[in-house]
Write a protein that holds these residues in place. Sequence first.
Motif, short mmCIF file in Angstrom:
data_model
loop_
_atom_site.label_atom_id
_atom_site.label_comp_id
_atom_site.label_asym_id
_atom_site.label_seq_id
_atom_site.Cartn_x
_atom_site.Cartn_y
_atom_site.Cartn_z
N ASP B 437 0.83 -1.20 0.00
CA ASP B 437 0.00 0.00 0.00
C ASP B 437 0.87 1.26 0.00
N GLU B 439 3.70 1.48 -1.42
CA GLU B 439 4.17 1.55 -2.80
C GLU B 439 3.20 2.34 -3.68
N GLU B 440 1.92 2.10 -3.48
CA GLU B 440 0.91 2.68 -4.37
C GLU B 440 0.34 4.00 -3.85
N ALA B 441 0.81 4.48 -2.71
CA ALA B 441 0.23 5.69 -2.13
C ALA B 441 0.34 6.86 -3.10
N GLU B 442 -0.73 7.62 -3.20
CA GLU B 442 -0.72 8.78 -4.09
C GLU B 442 -0.69 10.03 -3.22
N LEU B 443 0.49 10.60 -3.09
CA LEU B 443 0.71 11.68 -2.14
C LEU B 443 1.03 12.99 -2.86
N CYS B 444 0.95 14.06 -2.09
CA CYS B 444 1.19 15.40 -2.67
C CYS B 444 2.59 15.49 -3.24
N TYR B 445 2.67 15.88 -4.51
CA TYR B 445 3.99 16.12 -5.09
C TYR B 445 4.03 17.41 -5.89
N ALA B 446 4.90 18.29 -5.47
CA ALA B 446 5.38 19.41 -6.27
C ALA B 446 6.80 19.61 -5.74
N PRO B 447 7.69 20.20 -6.53
CA PRO B 447 9.11 20.20 -6.14
C PRO B 447 9.40 20.64 -4.70
N PRO B 448 8.70 21.65 -4.13
CA PRO B 448 9.07 22.03 -2.76
C PRO B 448 8.54 21.08 -1.68
N TYR B 449 7.71 20.11 -2.05
CA TYR B 449 6.99 19.34 -1.05
C TYR B 449 7.33 17.85 -1.00
N ALA B 452 8.23 12.70 -7.03
CA ALA B 452 7.27 11.87 -7.76
C ALA B 452 7.20 10.49 -7.10
N LYS B 453 8.35 9.99 -6.66
CA LYS B 453 8.34 8.84 -5.76
C LYS B 453 8.60 9.38 -4.36
N MET B 461 8.43 0.53 -2.10
CA MET B 461 9.06 -0.14 -3.24
C MET B 461 10.25 -0.99 -2.79
#
Lengths: 569, 569
Positions: B437, B439-449, B452-453, B461
């Motif tokens: 789970d 591995e598959e988590a979809e979390l906030c991503y933008a460069p300051p935060y 992508a993984k 992973m």
Amino acid sequence: MKVIIVGGVAGGASCAARLRRLDEKAEIIMVERGPYVSYANCGLPYHIGGVIEKESSLLVANVKLFKDQFNVDARVNCEATAISPNKKTITFRNTVTGEETIETYDKLVLSPGAVSVRPPLPGIDLPGIFHVRTVPDAHAVNEWLTKGSEFLTGMDKYSGFQTIRPKTRAVVIGGGFIGLEMVENLVHRGFEVTLVEMIDQVLPMIDKEHADVVAGYLRKHGVKLALADGVAGFKQGAKGAIDVETKSGKIFPADVVILALGVRPDTTLAKMAGLEIGQRGGIRVNNQMITSNPDIFAVGDAVEVKDFVTGEWSLVALAGPANRQGRIAADVIAGRNSTFRGTQGTSVIGVFGATVAWTGVSEKTLNRLGLTDYEKIYIYPNSHAGYYPGAKPIAMKVIFRKSDGKLLGAQALGLDLVEKRIDVIAAMLQMGGTIYDLEEAELCYAPPYGSAKDPVNFAGMVAADILRNDMPLTHWPEAKKGFMLDVRETFELAVEQVENAVHIPMGELRARLGELPKDKEINVICRSGQRAYIATRILLQNGFSAKTISGGMLSLAHNYLFNQGIVQV
Amino acid sequence: MKVIIVGGVAGGASCAARLRRLDEKAEIIMVERGPYVSYANCGLPYHIGGVIEKESSLLVANVKLFKDQFNVDARVNCEATAISPNKKTITFRNTVTGEETIETYDKLVLSPGAVSVRPPLPGIDLPGIFHVRTVPDAHAVNEWLTKGSEFLTGMDKYSGFQTIRPKTRAVVIGGGFIGLEMVENLVHRGFEVTLVEMIDQVLPMIDKEHADVVAGYLRKHGVKLALADGVAGFKQGAKGAIDVETKSGKIFPADVVILALGVRPDTTLAKMAGLEIGQRGGIRVNNQMITSNPDIFAVGDAVEVKDFVTGEWSLVALAGPANRQGRIAADVIAGRNSTFRGTQGTSVIGVFGATVAWTGVSEKTLNRLGLTDYEKIYIYPNSHAGYYPGAKPIAMKVIFRKSDGKLLGAQALGLDLVEKRIDVIAAMLQMGGTIYDLEEAELCYAPPYGSAKDPVNFAGMVAADILRNDMPLTHWPEAKKGFMLDVRETFELAVEQVENAVHIPMGELRARLGELPKDKEINVICRSGQRAYIATRILLQNGFSAKTISGGMLSLAHNYLFNQGIVQV
């Protein structure tokens, strides 16, 4: 086995690296039409803004690294021009030399990404109009910004030299991720920035009431907004400027124009290969990233994915899902049984020090789909313990299923510790969690980091109060139609009053129940909803009909959010 | 119904407020032996350090608020001195006037908290020795620190006035939460601080290898550490100092001593009432917070709770669980069917700008319980995208069940965005999640935060690679016993070499496989584990036996963590 991967950025690069780890013997060719593989396109606006100083910082990996570490034949400036699915061949053209080659494949992975929307508007090809999708795009913008305007302002009266007007005015078209990040970075670079957006809000992915706070925050930082106004065309204006004309007839002169109208899946190759395209315009794949042709996979921004919450096909141009899809395609090619779970659209964007984050479905998406089995709450908890210096309120909207409490989506904005709350809710949502799970979440607490009742717990508690029928809820503006009771203290009313509301301070309510009508539904107001909830409980248990107005004064007027420091500069 | 709540801080106050909302008619009396109700004891160290300037900031609610908002009869300076469970009466003594009263109850809620451990050591009652549990405690420390030492240093040779030596030296005894927070705050106030801790690490709740990094970080900030050395006693020393004597015979002169030896449940009243006490010394309750007497509830630091992961009874002195337990007791008293899910021990502490956070079970707890069905990984991902300025590595240890991948616990430390990763893992753990789970988590991503993984994905992973048998794993120091292959670049070896390791840079490995033995297990080293994993995959697929050394050089030596900026000042 020979595997060809078209596209060498997020999804393609992940797929290549993963496949090599799983299969040391496979022949892997990864081609990229641009000059770089595996670059950080999410960093491009920050590179233009000067925050990421060196272009080289954006180049995460290169051809040599793919060769050395992964024995992958990575080819740049290499465009795929044709696919023959029957012969299982693909044609490449070197974009520099023009040379054509044909390769066979056993499995083909398409990761062509998306292309920036570029409507055929009058003047759209004028110099100085850019989009920001690739490293060369960013390079071109930087070059353009660095040069002065080509318009010479005449002889400088002191020096006697001819002067060149510097570029100072930017127009950004489109208020999504790239648009807002470009706005911030151009302001950071000293530009006067106007944002033109066709719909009546920025950040179309979130609900308008939160987007309006972001819009106010942008204005506070000197950004001019032209919302609900599409761009009509571009003209060469005076003194070297581009005149951006909007549909409402406004003209904004600009020294640079950034087109950030969104992206659409690049399906050129997929169509050539006769692959099925979905209704949203993306390549149709199953949950193992296999297209309608069993030997062709597709991943990343070019494919349609199932929305985890609604089950609808959707387009999501996000790096995280692209990376995971690339891994899954590699797994499946290597004979494993991995599947993609769909996407929640979890996202975050920083704007002038504020953070806006969300996950799951928005209320407007629910409305669009005609789904009515939901409730929403507005809360304004502190980022960390209020007694520890520097706490900032977070404006949170949490949407959940009314019938069973299942989480559907959440949106948050504020100045501090915002995205971690969305990350937790995203994790809960992924696990099929309910608002009751939020209530019981055991999260990090020490005064600088959170509260004994974390904002996530608080959201769960408030939502559970509704579903347990302890707190019937109402929302602005419907609440105004009924009988309103304001339970704030007298001094608070000095800041903002609600017209026609009866005022009884919370502490006096029990003694003054006789002043309230038993035959009307009483909508209770306080600052954030907390005292209104207590008052609602008192009223309900004394035979009144009562509802709490969710979020109280804070959710009524966006200027309140400013006043309360949520978007304080 | 008449409900009496003993203890007016976290658990008691939550219970009172919740109960009133559920039952407007109940008579609710809440008593607190100290002078304040509902104060922020987690803020006390920061008040002493001057970070939270005003004592009044710590007072979250008061007697008047409880009366006005909740119609709760809150009584301060009111100590419960006797309970008669048969008669259902409780005796109170006003600690100021000495007056005694007896109240009857229908339901009694005990929330007496915990008391600071204060061993009967020689000299422990000397002036200048404090613990920090209540507002008056903090007040006393502040008064003591503010006054100069009582020892007069004699006539000042310039002014002719007698001079008073200022207090400059502090000894903190105990390296848990309060101990470390006091260390930081006393340093912040300008003290030279020595920390004495009986066991061989700080933060006994986490594993030693992470605690050692924290210890190094404390030293870097000038804190003297006396680990694995208990306090033996206190003597009045020279020039007004207290000499702190340790079991090893060391003497640390101090102008103030803080006892932070932990807390034990306050079970005085529970024992008077004949309630069952658990093996860990806390009040035994069921999952509805009911004690062995069906009319008496207990909540907060005084009770034993089920550990969510191990199922063991445990003592957890945390505000979050106390608050939730208070709510649950109120629910049950009001006739609802709420239950407490147990505790994960999720915690966070800030030390000199670094953050240490954890959730679930530690490896040493697993070892203590003899549980062997687990694996652990060490990873060192960046706090956010490496190409965006300011990224800092986070040292993460994730522990999971080897048989099914179920999450058991996680520990993280670093300078930035640390606790949000633990919060996400805590949420996953609560939901029964696995490393798959993560591995598959979809979390906030933008460069300051983030990336992508995200570090959370990355942990999933890496762990999944192990459970899918793609990456057999080994750990230091066992790894040193086998054949070691170092796949780092030559320039990296200049910083630190591993004795007896064969060196083949990753990029040359495929060409130089002939140099490696087929009959030995090869333990592969790189900086963080990533290249070692790729190398392991190459070796395994070429008929070698290979294992990746988890965390590579970063997990080998703690000085590496410093070098890599994890605990950089």
